[in-house]
Design a protein around this motif. Sequence first.
Motif, PDB file in Angstrom:
ATOM      1  N   VAL A  58       0.866  -1.183   0.000  1.00  0.00           N
ATOM      2  CA  VAL A  58       0.000   0.000   0.000  1.00  0.00           C
ATOM      3  C   VAL A  58       0.903   1.234   0.000  1.00  0.00           C
ATOM      4  CG1 VAL A  58      -1.816   1.266   1.209  1.00  0.00           C
ATOM      5  CG2 VAL A  58      -1.765  -1.242   1.292  1.00  0.00           C
ATOM      6  N   LEU A  59       0.760   2.094  -0.999  1.00  0.00           N
ATOM      7  CA  LEU A  59       1.595   3.284  -1.141  1.00  0.00           C
ATOM      8  C   LEU A  59       0.741   4.541  -1.071  1.00  0.00           C
ATOM      9  CD1 LEU A  59       3.820   2.136  -4.146  1.00  0.00           C
ATOM     10  CD2 LEU A  59       4.514   2.232  -1.742  1.00  0.00           C
ATOM     11  N   VAL A  60       1.200   5.521  -0.310  1.00  0.00           N
ATOM     12  CA  VAL A  60       0.553   6.834  -0.248  1.00  0.00           C
ATOM     13  C   VAL A  60       1.614   7.898  -0.486  1.00  0.00           C
ATOM     14  CG1 VAL A  60      -0.749   8.482   1.139  1.00  0.00           C
ATOM     15  CG2 VAL A  60      -1.210   6.027   1.378  1.00  0.00           C
ATOM     16  N   ASP A  61       1.430   8.693  -1.537  1.00  0.00           N
ATOM     17  CA  ASP A  61       2.291   9.844  -1.805  1.00  0.00           C
ATOM     18  C   ASP A  61       1.538  11.101  -1.388  1.00  0.00           C
ATOM     19  OD1 ASP A  61       4.138   8.139  -2.935  1.00  0.00           O
ATOM     20  OD2 ASP A  61       3.416   8.451  -4.974  1.00  0.00           O
ATOM     21  N   GLY A  62       2.210  12.005  -0.695  1.00  0.00           N
ATOM     22  CA  GLY A  62       1.570  13.242  -0.263  1.00  0.00           C
ATOM     23  C   GLY A  62       2.396  14.455  -0.624  1.00  0.00           C
ATOM     24  N   LYS A  63       1.705  15.535  -0.983  1.00  0.00           N
ATOM     25  CA  LYS A  63       2.386  16.802  -1.286  1.00  0.00           C
ATOM     26  C   LYS A  63       1.556  17.940  -0.696  1.00  0.00           C
ATOM     27  CE  LYS A  63       4.425  19.601  -4.978  1.00  0.00           C
ATOM     28  NZ  LYS A  63       5.807  19.542  -4.453  1.00  0.00           N
ATOM     29  N   GLY A  64       2.134  18.636   0.296  1.00  0.00           N
ATOM     30  CA  GLY A  64       1.456  19.785   0.887  1.00  0.00           C
ATOM     31  C   GLY A  64       1.553  20.992  -0.027  1.00  0.00           C
ATOM     32  N   LEU A  65       0.440  21.690  -0.210  1.00  0.00           N
ATOM     33  CA  LEU A  65       0.417  22.813  -1.138  1.00  0.00           C
ATOM     34  C   LEU A  65       0.782  24.138  -0.472  1.00  0.00           C
ATOM     35  CD1 LEU A  65      -2.700  22.048  -3.344  1.00  0.00           C
ATOM     36  CD2 LEU A  65      -0.342  21.273  -3.579  1.00  0.00           C
ATOM     37  N   ASN A  66       0.430  24.296   0.806  1.00  0.00           N
ATOM     38  CA  ASN A  66       0.640  25.579   1.464  1.00  0.00           C
ATOM     39  C   ASN A  66       1.431  25.462   2.758  1.00  0.00           C
ATOM     40  OD1 ASN A  66      -1.070  27.024  -0.447  1.00  0.00           O
ATOM     41  ND2 ASN A  66      -2.766  25.955   0.529  1.00  0.00           N
ATOM     42  N   ALA A  67       1.979  24.298   3.022  1.00  0.00           N
ATOM     43  CA  ALA A  67       2.731  24.102   4.260  1.00  0.00           C
ATOM     44  C   ALA A  67       3.883  23.142   4.015  1.00  0.00           C
ATOM     45  CB  ALA A  67       1.814  23.566   5.364  1.00  0.00           C
ATOM     46  N   ARG A  68       4.853  23.164   4.923  1.00  0.00           N
ATOM     47  CA  ARG A  68       6.027  22.308   4.787  1.00  0.00           C
ATOM     48  C   ARG A  68       5.843  21.046   5.623  1.00  0.00           C
ATOM     49  NH1 ARG A  68      11.628  24.150   7.201  1.00  0.00           N
ATOM     50  NH2 ARG A  68      10.739  22.969   8.917  1.00  0.00           N
ATOM     51  N   ARG A  69       4.763  20.333   5.390  1.00  0.00           N
ATOM     52  CA  ARG A  69       4.568  19.076   6.096  1.00  0.00           C
ATOM     53  C   ARG A  69       3.485  18.253   5.425  1.00  0.00           C
ATOM     54  NH1 ARG A  69       1.835  21.208  11.751  1.00  0.00           N
ATOM     55  NH2 ARG A  69      -0.005  22.194  10.851  1.00  0.00           N
TER      56      ARG A  69
ATOM     57  N   HIS B  34      -2.397  17.175  -1.470  1.00  0.00           N
ATOM     58  CA  HIS B  34      -2.715  16.212  -2.520  1.00  0.00           C
ATOM     59  C   HIS B  34      -2.155  14.851  -2.124  1.00  0.00           C
ATOM     60  CE1 HIS B  34      -3.314  19.320  -6.007  1.00  0.00           C
ATOM     61  NE2 HIS B  34      -4.089  19.539  -4.963  1.00  0.00           N
ATOM     62  N   TYR B  35      -2.977  13.814  -2.295  1.00  0.00           N
ATOM     63  CA  TYR B  35      -2.552  12.446  -1.999  1.00  0.00           C
ATOM     64  C   TYR B  35      -2.782  11.560  -3.214  1.00  0.00           C
ATOM     65  CZ  TYR B  35      -2.380  13.665   2.971  1.00  0.00           C
ATOM     66  OH  TYR B  35      -2.066  14.238   4.175  1.00  0.00           O
ATOM     67  N   TRP B  36      -1.850  10.612  -3.399  1.00  0.00           N
ATOM     68  CA  TRP B  36      -1.961   9.601  -4.435  1.00  0.00           C
ATOM     69  C   TRP B  36      -1.942   8.237  -3.734  1.00  0.00           C
ATOM     70  CZ3 TRP B  36       0.652  14.087  -4.741  1.00  0.00           C
ATOM     71  CH2 TRP B  36       0.456  14.899  -5.863  1.00  0.00           C
ATOM     72  N   LEU B  37      -2.974   7.428  -3.949  1.00  0.00           N
ATOM     73  CA  LEU B  37      -3.110   6.127  -3.286  1.00  0.00           C
ATOM     74  C   LEU B  37      -2.991   5.016  -4.319  1.00  0.00           C
ATOM     75  CD1 LEU B  37      -3.830   4.316  -0.840  1.00  0.00           C
ATOM     76  CD2 LEU B  37      -6.244   4.752  -1.367  1.00  0.00           C
ATOM     77  N   THR B  38      -2.126   4.036  -4.040  1.00  0.00           N
ATOM     78  CA  THR B  38      -1.901   2.905  -4.940  1.00  0.00           C
ATOM     79  C   THR B  38      -1.746   1.634  -4.120  1.00  0.00           C
ATOM     80  OG1 THR B  38      -0.589   4.402  -6.339  1.00  0.00           O
ATOM     81  CG2 THR B  38      -0.538   2.060  -6.895  1.00  0.00           C
ATOM     82  N   ILE B  39      -2.329   0.528  -4.620  1.00  0.00           N
ATOM     83  CA  ILE B  39      -2.105  -0.785  -4.036  1.00  0.00           C
ATOM     84  C   ILE B  39      -1.664  -1.724  -5.151  1.00  0.00           C
ATOM     85  CG2 ILE B  39      -3.113  -2.730  -2.777  1.00  0.00           C
ATOM     86  CD1 ILE B  39      -5.063  -0.842  -1.496  1.00  0.00           C
ATOM     87  N   VAL B  40      -0.534  -2.402  -4.932  1.00  0.00           N
ATOM     88  CA  VAL B  40      -0.006  -3.334  -5.934  1.00  0.00           C
ATOM     89  C   VAL B  40       0.391  -4.629  -5.232  1.00  0.00           C
ATOM     90  CG1 VAL B  40       0.840  -1.549  -7.509  1.00  0.00           C
ATOM     91  CG2 VAL B  40       2.319  -2.387  -5.672  1.00  0.00           C
ATOM     92  N   PRO B  41       0.392  -5.759  -5.953  1.00  0.00           N
ATOM     93  CA  PRO B  41       0.919  -6.994  -5.362  1.00  0.00           C
ATOM     94  C   PRO B  41       2.390  -6.815  -4.994  1.00  0.00           C
ATOM     95  CG  PRO B  41      -0.293  -7.450  -7.391  1.00  0.00           C
ATOM     96  CD  PRO B  41      -0.108  -5.967  -7.328  1.00  0.00           C
ATOM     97  N   THR B  42       2.803  -7.361  -3.864  1.00  0.00           N
ATOM     98  CA  THR B  42       4.195  -7.245  -3.448  1.00  0.00           C
ATOM     99  C   THR B  42       5.134  -7.887  -4.457  1.00  0.00           C
ATOM    100  OG1 THR B  42       3.503  -7.223  -1.140  1.00  0.00           O
ATOM    101  CG2 THR B  42       5.810  -7.725  -1.567  1.00  0.00           C
ATOM    102  N   THR B  43       4.626  -8.877  -5.187  1.00  0.00           N
ATOM    103  CA  THR B  43       5.453  -9.543  -6.202  1.00  0.00           C
ATOM    104  C   THR B  43       5.705  -8.650  -7.415  1.00  0.00           C
ATOM    105  OG1 THR B  43       3.450 -10.548  -7.112  1.00  0.00           O
ATOM    106  CG2 THR B  43       4.724 -11.853  -5.541  1.00  0.00           C
ATOM    107  N   LYS B  44       4.950  -7.580  -7.555  1.00  0.00           N
ATOM    108  CA  LYS B  44       5.131  -6.645  -8.668  1.00  0.00           C
ATOM    109  C   LYS B  44       6.362  -5.797  -8.400  1.00  0.00           C
ATOM    110  CE  LYS B  44       3.325  -4.606 -12.434  1.00  0.00           C
ATOM    111  NZ  LYS B  44       2.954  -5.294 -13.669  1.00  0.00           N
ATOM    112  N   LYS B  45       7.408  -5.986  -9.161  1.00  0.00           N
ATOM    113  CA  LYS B  45       8.683  -5.341  -8.882  1.00  0.00           C
ATOM    114  C   LYS B  45       8.846  -3.989  -9.560  1.00  0.00           C
ATOM    115  CE  LYS B  45       9.918  -8.725  -6.291  1.00  0.00           C
ATOM    116  NZ  LYS B  45       9.885  -8.546  -4.818  1.00  0.00           N
ATOM    117  N   ASP B  46       8.005  -3.661 -10.531  1.00  0.00           N
ATOM    118  CA  ASP B  46       8.112  -2.363 -11.187  1.00  0.00           C
ATOM    119  C   ASP B  46       7.879  -1.250 -10.176  1.00  0.00           C
ATOM    120  OD1 ASP B  46       8.609  -3.535 -13.603  1.00  0.00           O
ATOM    121  OD2 ASP B  46       6.533  -3.411 -14.303  1.00  0.00           O
ATOM    122  N   PHE B  47       8.685  -0.203 -10.259  1.00  0.00           N
ATOM    123  CA  PHE B  47       8.532   0.941  -9.363  1.00  0.00           C
ATOM    124  C   PHE B  47       7.288   1.730  -9.727  1.00  0.00           C
ATOM    125  CE2 PHE B  47       9.364   5.409  -8.313  1.00  0.00           C
ATOM    126  CZ  PHE B  47       9.649   5.300  -6.955  1.00  0.00           C
ATOM    127  N   VAL B  48       6.479   2.069  -8.736  1.00  0.00           N
ATOM    128  CA  VAL B  48       5.309   2.920  -8.947  1.00  0.00           C
ATOM    129  C   VAL B  48       5.785   4.370  -8.921  1.00  0.00           C
ATOM    130  CG1 VAL B  48       3.068   3.635  -8.056  1.00  0.00           C
ATOM    131  CG2 VAL B  48       3.772   1.241  -7.863  1.00  0.00           C
TER     132      VAL B  48
END
Length: 286
Positions: free
Chosen positions: A77-88, A147-161
């Motif tokens: 389970v991967l979550v990418d986050g980017k704050g737009l108006n704050a440094r956190r 902004h958040y990006w949510l992704t779920i991939v099989p652990t056996t999937k070796k390609d970088f998301v």
Amino acid sequence: MKLSRLFLALGALSALTLTAQAMRFPFVQVAQDEAPAKPQKSGAATVLTLGTTLLVELDKDESQDFSIELPAGEYTVLVDGKGLNARRVYGGLSVLKRNGSSLAGFNGEFLSWAENITEWRTGKTLSLKSNLAARLRLKNGDETETHYWLTIVPTTKKDFVPLGYSATIKDAVIGTDEGVGGELEHNQSAYYKAVIPAGKWSISVGAKSAGRPFVNVFLKDARGILLNPSGDHLMINGEPNTQKREEKIITLLKPKTFLIQIWSEGTTDTSEERVTYDLTIEKADN
């Protein structure tokens, strides 16, 4: 609470295309010429399919639910986050029953993050002994829009998301005289990928600026997840106009792929925020 705006992030991982540089490292790029499709909804939850990345924009204390069905197995389970108006980046992800009630075995938040940085990837392995039909609730705990990006991939999937916030990932070079580097503005990150052979190695970063530079270095795994929050983080607190270098010694029994994130918090000289840095990977002294 205003309605979150959702966009389907450029299709399933099967539509990803390898770049020439990725032939030596399992990083792939999302095809940029495909128009994002509107996400399907199931009740109050947005449908999330395996291998697909969804973008959600959340204001203060706002949350978004996703519905997903997974067969027994192991997933990342991967979550990418980017704050737009704050440094956190501050929030959490919960696993619930489809009706939103508590699910046995998933007490509290499954994944949480509280990082004083503008952009960040976090992740965790999800192991299922039986099929799962669940609701995922992603909450923004920060006081400003994120902004958040949510992704779920099989652990056996070796390609970088690919990182949801579209960061450029460069190649690190191994060797005493083969360092890489550049300049970072205030609150900016640089990313490098490295495949390091078995052995004892030194990973070092030097930083210099007109003011005192504050630089953080994060050593992450091939998925972009921090290996050891307490031990794989270098902090550089230097003096004006003097290079300060910090290193991490690692011992590998077999070759390993790393993603290295170098982030500049800025300097004490507000008139000159740029920091010059270099990354060197070399054999460690015995």
